[in-house]
Structures are given as structure tokens and as C-alpha cells.
Design a protein around this motif. Structure first.
Motif, PDB file in Angstrom:
ATOM      1  N   ILE A   3      55.275  31.044  20.366  1.00 21.37           N
ATOM      2  CA  ILE A   3      56.813  30.695  20.464  1.00 21.37           C
ATOM      3  C   ILE A   3      57.096  29.579  21.244  1.00 21.37           C
ATOM      4  O   ILE A   3      56.627  28.960  22.027  1.00 21.37           O
ATOM      5  N   ILE A  16      66.067  37.039  23.717  1.00 20.47           N
ATOM      6  CA  ILE A  16      65.179  36.638  22.735  1.00 20.47           C
ATOM      7  C   ILE A  16      65.824  36.707  21.505  1.00 20.47           C
ATOM      8  O   ILE A  16      66.650  37.380  21.274  1.00 20.47           O
ATOM      9  N   ASP A  17      65.385  35.827  20.565  1.00 23.10           N
ATOM     10  CA  ASP A  17      65.982  35.773  19.215  1.00 23.10           C
ATOM     11  C   ASP A  17      65.760  37.098  18.539  1.00 23.10           C
ATOM     12  O   ASP A  17      64.653  37.962  18.516  1.00 23.10           O
ATOM     13  N   ARG A  19      65.721  38.241  15.610  1.00 17.03           N
ATOM     14  CA  ARG A  19      64.527  38.493  14.591  1.00 17.03           C
ATOM     15  C   ARG A  19      63.187  38.651  14.906  1.00 17.03           C
ATOM     16  O   ARG A  19      62.583  39.601  14.621  1.00 17.03           O
ATOM     17  N   LEU A  20      62.814  38.070  16.214  1.00 12.88           N
ATOM     18  CA  LEU A  20      61.697  38.043  16.741  1.00 12.88           C
ATOM     19  C   LEU A  20      61.642  39.489  17.305  1.00 12.88           C
ATOM     20  O   LEU A  20      60.400  40.100  17.361  1.00 12.88           O
ATOM     21  N   THR A  23      60.716  41.753  14.562  1.00 13.05           N
ATOM     22  CA  THR A  23      59.537  41.515  14.009  1.00 13.05           C
ATOM     23  C   THR A  23      58.516  42.463  14.896  1.00 13.05           C
ATOM     24  O   THR A  23      57.600  42.974  14.252  1.00 13.05           O
ATOM     25  N   THR A  67      68.889  40.629  23.199  1.00 12.98           N
ATOM     26  CA  THR A  67      69.048  39.923  21.974  1.00 12.98           C
ATOM     27  C   THR A  67      69.822  38.940  21.615  1.00 12.98           C
ATOM     28  O   THR A  67      70.914  39.387  22.400  1.00 12.98           O
ATOM     29  N   TYR A  73      65.348  28.370  18.863  1.00 10.98           N
ATOM     30  CA  TYR A  73      64.125  28.863  19.729  1.00 10.98           C
ATOM     31  C   TYR A  73      64.199  30.525  19.599  1.00 10.98           C
ATOM     32  O   TYR A  73      64.997  31.102  19.152  1.00 10.98           O
ATOM     33  N   HIS A  74      62.766  30.440  20.284  1.00 13.25           N
ATOM     34  CA  HIS A  74      62.464  32.214  20.161  1.00 13.25           C
ATOM     35  C   HIS A  74      63.038  32.950  21.359  1.00 13.25           C
ATOM     36  O   HIS A  74      63.351  33.881  21.464  1.00 13.25           O
TER      37      HIS A  74
END
Length: 187
Positions: A3, A16-17, A19-20, A23, A67, A73-74
Motif C-alpha cells: 500500500i 484509511i481509504d 475502499r481498502l 476490501t 475511513t 493513497y491507501h
């Protein structure tokens, strides 16, 4: 999983993103929090349940994250993470930072990566834009210094530009006096 992490002293919290987080199935708790990002946009953020553990340049870290739609960036490590390891020595020439983790000295250095550019067709870009909730699109073109712009003007447009040359000419000084001149007072 590899990441990309941004250390940001302008961010009050770690993010933190979203989407990550989805996931890797990190559950968010509580009510959404409104966060104002650098460009003034307001985004929704939620706190993750528990802490996240990750490894960065051979060093293990654990911290609480929220989030956020990050895009490039992640993860973003903000002031709450930086304060935990304060005092920190930054070297902006070498793009590195040194601090103690307990009694263990830690040095984090910039990641050297090459930017990859990829050309795509307009139709593919249109499809991508429909799928994405956010992102960045860039158009680049090469110009050499001192080189004139050799744009080809269609014949119909050239005829119109020649016919009304006075209207399309570069302005020279102030406009002529008119019967209804007005001014805009400035403070």
C-alpha cells in the motif's frame, strides 16, 4: 498487500481509504463524522472498530484509523500518529524521518517510484468516469520552449476570424469611451 502511505502533519487524524477498508473487511462503527479536506471539500468518515497493524520498511506499527475517500493513497498518517512518536527528526532533503519506537530507533525513508503514464481512448475514459466515485484525470502534452503553437484552424473558422479581425484582436490598452461608461469601486 503493498500500500501507499502518506505522512501528513496537516491531517489531525489517521485515515484509511474506505475502499481498502471494505476490501479487507474492516468494520466501521459509530455515526459518520464530517471531515474537511485540504481543498475545502467535506467528506464523511467513520471510525474503524479496533486498531490496524501494518509493517512499514521493516517496522511494525499499530494505530486507530478512520475511513475516508483518499484517492491517491491507501493510508494517511496524521498528527495523532506523529504525536505518539514525538519528538521526530525530519530531513526534508533526504525525505526521511527518525524517531524512537519505545527504545528502538526507527528511520523511515521516502519510497522512490517512477510515475507511469498510460494513454487511453476517450471512450474508455468515459466508461471509467462513470464507474468511479472519485479520481484524477490528467491531460499532458509536450511543448518545446520558444516553439510557436502550430494549431491547425479549419478554413470556415479562419474565414470568420479574418472577417472580424478587429473583434478577435488582442486588446491594446483600455477600451474606448462609451456613452454608458461605469466603474467598479474597489476597497
Amino acid at each position: 498487500m503493498e500500500i501507499l502511505i502518506l505522512v501528513d502533519s496537516g491531517s489531525t487524524h489517521c485515515f484509511i481509504d474506505e475502499r481498502l477498508a471494505e476490501t479487507i473487511q474492516l468494520p466501521a462503527i459509530g455515526n459518520p463524522l464530517t471531515v474537511r479536506v485540504a481543498d475545502g471539500e467535506q467528506l464523511e468518515s467513520r471510525q474503524l472498530q479496533g486498531t490496524i497493524q501494518w509493517e512499514m520498511q521493516g517496522n511494525k506499527f499499530t494505530h486507530q484509523f478512520n475511513t475516508l475517500k483518499l484517492g491517491s493513497y491507501h493510508m494517511v498518517l496524521g498528527v495523532d500518529w506523529l504525536a505518539r512518536y514525538s519528538p521526530i527528526e525530519f530531513d526534508f532533503r533526504q525525505l526521511s524521518m527518525k524517531f524512537l519506537q519505545g527504545k528502538q530507533p526507527v528511520e523511515l525513508k521516502r519510497e522512490i517510484s517512477k510515475t507511469k503514464l498510460k494513454a487511453i481512448k476517450g471512450s474508455k475514459l468515459a466508461k471509467w468516469k462513470k464507474k468511479q466515485t472519485y479520481g484524477i484525470t490528467v491531460q499532458l502534452y509536450v511543448m518545446k520552449e520558444g516553439e510557436e503553437d502550430t494549431e491547425v484552424i479549419p478554413a470556415e473558422m479562419k474565414s470568420l476570424l479574418d472577417q472580424f479581425e478587429g473583434v478577435f484582436a488582442e486588446p491594446q490598452g483600455m477600451p474606448p469611451r462609451r456613452s454608458h461608461d461605469h466603474s467598479i469601486p474597489l476597497k
